[in-house]
Design a protein around this motif. Structure first.
Motif, mmCIF file in Angstrom:
data_model
loop_
_atom_site.group_PDB
_atom_site.id
_atom_site.type_symbol
_atom_site.label_atom_id
_atom_site.label_comp_id
_atom_site.label_asym_id
_atom_site.label_seq_id
_atom_site.Cartn_x
_atom_site.Cartn_y
_atom_site.Cartn_z
ATOM 1 N N LEU A 127 -17.118 14.160 -15.506
ATOM 2 C CA LEU A 127 -17.722 15.490 -15.415
ATOM 3 C C LEU A 127 -17.259 16.350 -16.598
ATOM 4 N N PHE A 128 -15.966 16.310 -16.844
ATOM 5 C CA PHE A 128 -15.398 17.153 -17.892
ATOM 6 C C PHE A 128 -16.037 16.891 -19.261
ATOM 7 N N VAL A 129 -16.121 15.629 -19.670
ATOM 8 C CA VAL A 129 -16.618 15.372 -21.030
ATOM 9 C C VAL A 129 -18.064 15.849 -21.187
ATOM 10 N N ARG A 130 -18.830 15.772 -20.130
ATOM 11 C CA ARG A 130 -20.237 16.179 -20.220
ATOM 12 C C ARG A 130 -20.387 17.710 -20.211
ATOM 13 N N LEU A 131 -19.532 18.385 -19.455
ATOM 14 C CA LEU A 131 -19.597 19.862 -19.441
ATOM 15 C C LEU A 131 -19.031 20.425 -20.742
ATOM 16 N N GLU A 132 -18.013 19.782 -21.242
ATOM 17 C CA GLU A 132 -17.405 20.257 -22.481
ATOM 18 C C GLU A 132 -18.371 20.076 -23.647
ATOM 19 N N ASN A 133 -18.980 18.899 -23.691
ATOM 20 C CA ASN A 133 -19.896 18.605 -24.786
ATOM 21 C C ASN A 133 -21.081 19.566 -24.798
ATOM 22 N N ALA A 134 -21.602 19.876 -23.625
ATOM 23 C CA ALA A 134 -22.788 20.744 -23.545
ATOM 24 C C ALA A 134 -22.409 22.227 -23.581
ATOM 25 N N ARG A 135 -21.125 22.521 -23.520
ATOM 26 C CA ARG A 135 -20.641 23.904 -23.414
ATOM 27 C C ARG A 135 -21.425 24.638 -22.309
ATOM 28 N N THR A 136 -21.396 24.013 -21.157
ATOM 29 C CA THR A 136 -22.165 24.469 -20.002
ATOM 30 C C THR A 136 -21.666 25.825 -19.499
ATOM 31 N N SER A 137 -22.602 26.711 -19.178
ATOM 32 C CA SER A 137 -22.241 28.063 -18.732
ATOM 33 C C SER A 137 -22.019 28.177 -17.233
ATOM 34 N N ALA A 138 -22.774 27.377 -16.471
ATOM 35 C CA ALA A 138 -22.698 27.520 -15.012
ATOM 36 C C ALA A 138 -22.926 26.167 -14.368
ATOM 37 N N ILE A 139 -22.343 26.005 -13.193
ATOM 38 C CA ILE A 139 -22.517 24.741 -12.476
ATOM 39 C C ILE A 139 -22.817 25.046 -11.011
ATOM 40 N N PHE A 140 -23.843 24.406 -10.486
ATOM 41 C CA PHE A 140 -24.123 24.458 -9.045
ATOM 42 C C PHE A 140 -23.413 23.286 -8.399
ATOM 43 N N THR A 141 -22.645 23.560 -7.337
ATOM 44 C CA THR A 141 -22.007 22.440 -6.663
ATOM 45 C C THR A 141 -21.825 22.725 -5.176
ATOM 46 N N GLN A 142 -21.258 21.739 -4.488
ATOM 47 C CA GLN A 142 -21.023 21.866 -3.040
ATOM 48 C C GLN A 142 -19.519 21.862 -2.799
ATOM 49 N N LYS A 143 -19.135 22.362 -1.636
ATOM 50 C CA LYS A 143 -17.719 22.392 -1.255
ATOM 51 C C LYS A 143 -17.043 21.045 -1.495
ATOM 52 N N LYS A 144 -17.751 19.988 -1.092
ATOM 53 C CA LYS A 144 -17.123 18.664 -1.157
ATOM 54 C C LYS A 144 -16.822 18.225 -2.591
ATOM 55 N N HIS A 145 -17.472 18.805 -3.578
ATOM 56 C CA HIS A 145 -17.219 18.411 -4.972
ATOM 57 C C HIS A 145 -16.406 19.450 -5.743
ATOM 58 N N LEU A 146 -16.063 20.529 -5.034
ATOM 59 C CA LEU A 146 -15.427 21.660 -5.711
ATOM 60 C C LEU A 146 -14.063 21.317 -6.309
ATOM 61 N N SER A 147 -13.332 20.452 -5.628
ATOM 62 C CA SER A 147 -11.971 20.157 -6.121
ATOM 63 C C SER A 147 -12.030 19.526 -7.509
ATOM 64 N N LYS A 148 -13.080 18.753 -7.771
ATOM 65 C CA LYS A 148 -13.192 18.131 -9.095
ATOM 66 C C LYS A 148 -13.422 19.205 -10.152
ATOM 67 N N VAL A 149 -14.261 20.178 -9.811
ATOM 68 C CA VAL A 149 -14.557 21.247 -10.766
ATOM 69 C C VAL A 149 -13.306 22.108 -10.989
ATOM 70 N N ARG A 150 -12.586 22.388 -9.890
ATOM 71 C CA ARG A 150 -11.402 23.240 -10.015
ATOM 72 C C ARG A 150 -10.354 22.600 -10.923
ATOM 73 N N LYS A 151 -10.261 21.285 -10.869
ATOM 74 C CA LYS A 151 -9.240 20.604 -11.683
ATOM 75 C C LYS A 151 -9.496 20.728 -13.182
ATOM 76 N N ILE A 152 -10.730 20.894 -13.564
ATOM 77 C CA ILE A 152 -11.030 20.856 -15.003
ATOM 78 C C ILE A 152 -11.456 22.216 -15.569
ATOM 79 N N ARG A 153 -11.673 23.208 -14.704
ATOM 80 C CA ARG A 153 -12.301 24.444 -15.195
ATOM 81 C C ARG A 153 -11.427 25.167 -16.233
ATOM 82 N N ASP A 154 -10.100 25.019 -16.131
ATOM 83 C CA ASP A 154 -9.260 25.725 -17.102
ATOM 84 C C ASP A 154 -9.430 25.177 -18.510
#
Ligand code: WTA
Length: 567
Positions: A127-154
């Protein structure tokens, strides 16, 4: 009668303007996929027609008419413009196959932003390499996937908004997180769709290459012209069809033919958001009276494995047309489908980069089991000589599949990587990276990939990405990732690993490494086996020769090893 008529005649007369006219699009005008797939269908008098029937794994069901799709996509569009997201910014959908994924896709496109769908089972690293590469501004996600996003958002300063579609208010929101409930948000009747044009970027799909990180394949709104007409002619979609595409929109099949194609035709489509089981799939077809079914060879092989007896328990007589994509469709699978369903699966060949089906067995055309079929009208496809990239003048020669660039849904570039894009062209041909031969009747026969990318169950896995993940483990000194044969997935991932001093090979260590990389990659990219070795075959310049290991797995001749260092 199929939508597609006589092949020779259509090839002769074809121009993409046929599709433009059917869509009432004139060159130079505004064209927006989100609008075409919802508002326009309503304007055609189909506002109350069912657009989407969704079933979750627990049996939950939701139904959306075309007017609902219009309103919901408007509502999502208004929500993200309200967050301050501008046209051209990247908005990621990191969702299971829930309705918000389909409605969000169209909503994001209505705002002029670029939609970046990513498979929800991706681990944090993928997830990280794809969001970083695209310099993504926003992400839609669900509770069950949130922990993955939280780990990399910084590590993702550009990611300003983390939108949670099923927030229940139970645990506090953290920084940048914002809830959005499709059901509880007042629907927006009128949304002024952003005026996108033919060449305005639309969808960014990430695909795997042999070297380097995954590449973002950039499509534009004009791709609709190809996706509409191929869905009509190849999938043979008609007004009264009940269509089921089994692909996840994290991949291009799930967007080109799981959203854009069917919705632009105003067809009713089904989504089943649950894992595979032969019984569940047959029941789904029977219960919903599915008429057109687009699936993949791995699924078909799994159904074959489940046996013919089980099929007799279901009434599958509604099926009218079957198609397959993603991997070679073996002749056995085609013959099996003729036997059990009374009709063949029609193979379709294409790629994330092509955006639409480019070579196929058309409905009504005689299928040669094992062949991918013939080029779509408007697509010039050939087989090129490896050494000079000239088309072979005679049939039967194995070479590289080359396509003449210029069809509407051809990728426009790799995101931020024009060099990799340019590298895909030789002598005026776009190279797909696959090898094939053409027979005397003009049918294409797939031979294999021309690179080290692994196609496991229809999902492309970059050996480089898996190797990179392995190398982060403290015990791993070097790694080489290749494919090995598998009866259902055709090929699966296998890793060769050398260890750092102080570590000893053991089953426990293998498990430890597997657990370590599982969090980083997608389950589909996970090695099925790790083999510990003392050294890896390398060229004199130190490059690992995956080719040698690949040949070993497949029992093939090793070929020229003159550049090998440690023979
Ligand atoms: C392979 C999926 C054999 C091929 C739409 C291609 C196929 C890659 C077929 C693209 C087919 C796709 N027969 N191989 N009918 N269809 N492939 O980008 O190697 O995920 O280049 O797009 O899958 O995979 P992608």
């Amino acid at each position: 009668m199929p939508n597609f008529g006589n092949y020779e005649q259509i090839i002769k007369d074809f121009s993409w303007s046929i599709s433009e006219q059917e869509l009432d699009y004139k060159p130079g005008q505004v064209i927006n996929i989100g609008w075409y797939c919802s508002d326009r269908i309503c304007q055609q008098g189909k506002a109350d027609k069912t657009a989407l029937i969704w079933e979750g794994f627990s049996g939950a069901k939701k139904i959306y008419t075309y007017n609902d799709v219009r309103l919901c996509s408007n509502t999502i569009a208004r929500f993200i413009t309200g967050l301050g997201i501008n046209a051209g910014e990247r908005v990621c959908l990191f969702l299971d196959r829930i309705p918000e994924l389909y409605l969000g896709f169209l909503g994001i496109l209505k705002t002029g932003a670029i939609v970046q769908p990513l498979f929800s089972a991706f681990g944090e690293e993928s997830l990280f390499v794809r969001l970083e590469n695209a310099r993504t501004s926003a992400i839609f996600t669900q509770k069950k996937h949130l922990s993955k996003v939280r780990k990399i958002r910084d590590k993702l300063p550009d990611l300003k908004h983390i939108i949670i579609v099923d927030y229940d208010g139970k645990s506090p929101l953290q920084e940048r997180e914002v809830p959005f409930s499709m059901e509880n948000t007042e629907k927006i009747e009128n949304y002024e769709v952003y005026p996108t044009y033919a060449e305005t970027p639309s969808v960014l799909h990430y695909t795997s290459g042999t070297t380097g990180q995954p590449k973002g394949v950039q499509h534009v709104h004009y791709s609709l012209i190809s996706q509409y007409i191929t869905a009509k002619w190849v999938l043979d979609l008609r007004d009264d069809d009940l269509y089921w595409c089994t692909a996840d929109p994290g991949w291009v099949t799930g967007t080109s033919y799981g959203i854009i194609g069917p919705f632009s035709l105003g067809v009713t489509q089904f989504v089943l958001d649950s894992g595979f089981s032969a019984e569940a799939w047959y029941r789904f077809i029977e219960r919903n009276r599915i008429t057109v079914w687009y699936s993949a060879p791995t699924a078909i092989r799994s159904l074959m494995k489940a046996g013919d007896e089980i099929i007799k328990k279901f009434d599958l007589s509604s099926l009218r047309h079957l198609a397959s994509v993603g991997e070679p469709l073996n002749p056995e699978a085609v013959n099996w489908s003729i036997r059990v369903f009374g009709k063949p699966f029609h193979d379709t060949y294409w790629q994330t980069e092509t955006g639409c089906i480019v070579i196929t067995n058309f409905p009504g055309m005689s299928v040669k089991p094992g062949s991918m079929g013939r080029p779509f009208p408007g697509i010039t496809a050939t087989v090129l000589n490896h050494s000079n990239h000239e088309p072979y003048p005679e049939p039967g020669r194995i070479g590289l599949i080359g396509l003449k660039p210029g069809w509407p849904s051809m990728m426009r570039t790799y995101w931020n990587n024009e060099e990799a894009y340019k590298n895909k062209f030789r002598n005026g041909w776009y190279l797909t990276g696959d090898r094939a031969r053409i027979d005397k009747d003009g049918y294409f026969w797939f031979v294999g990939r021309d690179d080290d990318v692994i196609n496991t169950g229809g999902h492309l896995v970059s050996p480089f990405e898996v190797e990179s993940a392995l190398l982060e483990h403290q015990a791993v000194a070097e790694s080489a990732v290749v494919s090995k044969p598998d009866p259902i997935n055709m090929e699966v991932v296998k890793a060769y690993v050398t260890l750092k001093p102080g570590f000893t090979a053991s089953k426990d260590l293998e498990l430890d490494i597997m657990n370590f990389i599982r969090k980083k990659l997608s389950p589909l990219a996970m090695p099925q086996e790790i083999e510990f070795v003392d050294s890896l075959p390398k060229t004199r310049s130190g490059k690992i020769m995956r080719r040698i290991l690949h040949a070993k797995e497949w029992g093939e001749e090793i070929g020229d090893t003159s550049t090998l260092e440690n023979e």
